[in-house]
Design a protein around this motif. Structure first.
Motif, short mmCIF file in Angstrom:
data_model
loop_
_atom_site.label_atom_id
_atom_site.label_comp_id
_atom_site.label_asym_id
_atom_site.label_seq_id
_atom_site.Cartn_x
_atom_site.Cartn_y
_atom_site.Cartn_z
N VAL A 36 8.81 -13.59 3.12
CA VAL A 36 10.02 -14.41 2.93
C VAL A 36 9.64 -15.85 2.61
CG1 VAL A 36 12.06 -15.34 4.11
CG2 VAL A 36 11.52 -12.91 4.29
N ASN A 37 8.66 -16.40 3.33
CA ASN A 37 8.22 -17.79 3.09
C ASN A 37 7.62 -17.97 1.71
OD1 ASN A 37 9.10 -18.58 5.61
ND2 ASN A 37 7.08 -18.46 6.56
N SER A 38 7.12 -16.89 1.12
CA SER A 38 6.56 -16.98 -0.23
C SER A 38 7.62 -16.73 -1.31
CB SER A 38 5.40 -16.01 -0.40
OG SER A 38 5.88 -14.68 -0.45
N GLY A 39 8.88 -16.59 -0.88
CA GLY A 39 9.96 -16.44 -1.84
C GLY A 39 10.36 -15.01 -2.15
N LYS A 40 9.80 -14.04 -1.45
CA LYS A 40 10.14 -12.64 -1.69
C LYS A 40 11.36 -12.27 -0.85
CE LYS A 40 6.33 -12.40 -4.01
NZ LYS A 40 6.37 -12.83 -5.36
N GLU A 41 12.31 -11.61 -1.47
CA GLU A 41 13.49 -11.15 -0.74
C GLU A 41 13.24 -9.71 -0.29
OE1 GLU A 41 17.33 -11.78 -2.43
OE2 GLU A 41 16.72 -13.69 -3.32
N ILE A 42 12.99 -9.57 1.00
CA ILE A 42 12.71 -8.26 1.55
C ILE A 42 13.10 -8.28 3.03
CG2 ILE A 42 10.32 -8.85 2.09
CD1 ILE A 42 9.57 -5.93 1.32
N GLY A 43 13.74 -7.22 3.48
CA GLY A 43 14.18 -7.15 4.87
C GLY A 43 13.07 -6.65 5.79
N LEU A 44 13.21 -6.98 7.06
CA LEU A 44 12.23 -6.55 8.05
C LEU A 44 12.17 -5.03 8.14
CD1 LEU A 44 10.19 -7.13 10.28
CD2 LEU A 44 12.10 -7.41 11.87
N THR A 45 13.30 -4.37 8.09
CA THR A 45 13.34 -2.90 8.14
C THR A 45 12.61 -2.31 6.95
OG1 THR A 45 15.44 -2.98 9.31
CG2 THR A 45 14.86 -0.89 8.29
N THR A 46 12.76 -2.91 5.78
CA THR A 46 12.07 -2.45 4.58
C THR A 46 10.56 -2.61 4.73
OG1 THR A 46 13.99 -3.02 3.23
CG2 THR A 46 11.89 -2.76 2.07
N VAL A 47 10.13 -3.73 5.30
CA VAL A 47 8.70 -3.95 5.53
C VAL A 47 8.17 -2.88 6.47
CG1 VAL A 47 7.01 -5.51 6.61
CG2 VAL A 47 8.76 -6.43 5.08
N TYR A 48 8.86 -2.67 7.58
CA TYR A 48 8.41 -1.68 8.56
C TYR A 48 8.35 -0.28 7.95
CZ TYR A 48 7.96 1.10 12.74
OH TYR A 48 7.52 2.00 13.66
N ARG A 49 9.40 0.11 7.23
CA ARG A 49 9.47 1.45 6.62
C ARG A 49 8.34 1.65 5.61
NH1 ARG A 49 14.52 1.30 5.28
NH2 ARG A 49 14.17 0.40 3.23
N ASN A 50 8.06 0.63 4.80
CA ASN A 50 7.00 0.74 3.81
C ASN A 50 5.62 0.71 4.43
OD1 ASN A 50 8.03 0.90 0.93
ND2 ASN A 50 9.37 -0.65 1.82
N LEU A 51 5.45 0.00 5.55
CA LEU A 51 4.18 0.06 6.28
C LEU A 51 3.91 1.48 6.75
CD1 LEU A 51 4.29 -3.22 8.38
CD2 LEU A 51 2.54 -2.62 6.68
N GLN A 52 4.94 2.16 7.23
CA GLN A 52 4.77 3.54 7.70
C GLN A 52 4.37 4.47 6.55
OE1 GLN A 52 4.69 4.05 11.00
NE2 GLN A 52 5.05 1.86 10.96
N VAL A 53 4.93 4.25 5.38
CA VAL A 53 4.56 5.05 4.20
C VAL A 53 3.10 4.77 3.83
CG1 VAL A 53 4.97 5.39 1.72
CG2 VAL A 53 6.91 5.21 3.30
N LEU A 54 2.71 3.50 3.83
CA LEU A 54 1.34 3.13 3.49
C LEU A 54 0.33 3.69 4.48
CD1 LEU A 54 2.00 -0.53 2.32
CD2 LEU A 54 1.28 1.40 0.87
N ILE A 55 0.72 3.80 5.74
CA ILE A 55 -0.14 4.44 6.75
C ILE A 55 -0.31 5.91 6.41
CG2 ILE A 55 -0.25 5.19 9.16
CD1 ILE A 55 1.10 2.48 9.87
N LYS A 56 0.79 6.59 6.10
CA LYS A 56 0.73 8.02 5.77
C LYS A 56 -0.07 8.29 4.50
CE LYS A 56 4.92 9.30 8.16
NZ LYS A 56 6.32 9.74 8.05
N LEU A 57 -0.11 7.31 3.61
CA LEU A 57 -0.89 7.45 2.37
C LEU A 57 -2.36 7.10 2.58
CD1 LEU A 57 1.63 5.89 -0.18
CD2 LEU A 57 1.07 8.32 0.12
N GLY A 58 -2.69 6.60 3.77
CA GLY A 58 -4.09 6.26 4.06
C GLY A 58 -4.52 4.93 3.49
N LEU A 59 -3.58 4.02 3.22
CA LEU A 59 -3.91 2.72 2.66
C LEU A 59 -3.86 1.59 3.68
CD1 LEU A 59 -1.93 3.09 -0.67
CD2 LEU A 59 -4.39 3.29 -0.34
N VAL A 60 -3.14 1.83 4.78
CA VAL A 60 -2.99 0.82 5.84
C VAL A 60 -3.25 1.49 7.18
CG1 VAL A 60 -1.28 -0.64 7.04
CG2 VAL A 60 -1.37 -0.61 4.54
N ARG A 61 -3.89 0.76 8.08
CA ARG A 61 -4.10 1.25 9.45
C ARG A 61 -3.27 0.39 10.40
NH1 ARG A 61 -9.45 1.98 10.67
NH2 ARG A 61 -10.13 1.49 8.60
N SER A 62 -2.90 0.97 11.53
CA SER A 62 -2.18 0.20 12.54
C SER A 62 -2.93 0.27 13.85
CB SER A 62 -0.75 0.72 12.70
OG SER A 62 -0.75 1.99 13.28
#
Length: 132
Positions: A36-62
């Motif tokens: 958001v501070n960098s000017g991107k319009e994105i909701g917190l829920t969208t960030v969280y949901r996409n992080l979960q997808v990226l984890i399932k794809l093996g691109l992000v770890r938590s």
């Protein structure tokens, strides 16, 4: 089965780019705030949901902290931690102890290994000294 990064959505690419730029792990709230501070319009829920997808794809770890927070980082960053269960202080291990194991050779052919996590929990020196 290596995923082509062009197969992920633009929002997922954006999240992955921010995680790659950051030197440390981020919570979903920190990642959202940075976007958001960098000017991107994105909701917190969208960030969280996409992080979960990226984890399932093996691109992000938590990494789950004792206080309930999750920290996210790209899987290429193979970092492991020692975490104090009393104060939550974490310190990085210098090397990945899992790399010494031949997990890939022992993995059944029906299983595609995407990433691994390894956490150690205990009492840090400060908490130990304060309790004695």
């Amino acid at each position: 089965m290596k995923l082509n990064k062009s197969e992920i959505t633009k929002r997922q690419q954006l999240i992955l780019q921010f995680l790659n730029k950051c030197e440390d792990e981020l919570t979903s709230q920190e990642l959202h705030r940075n976007l958001v501070n960098s000017g991107k319009e994105i909701g917190l829920t969208t960030v969280y949901r996409n992080l979960q997808v990226l984890i399932k794809l093996g691109l992000v770890r938590s990494r789950h902290l004792p206080k309930g927070e999750f920290l996210y980082s790209p899987v290429e960053r193979d970092i492991h931690h020692l975490t104090c269960v009393q104060c939550g202080e974490t310190s990085k291990l210098e090397k990945c102890p899992v790399k010494k194991l031949n997990i890939i050779e022992e993995t059944p052919k029906e299983f595609i290994l995407l990433f691994h996590t390894l956490e150690f929990f205990g009492i840090c020196q400060n908490c130990y000294q304060n309790s004695h």
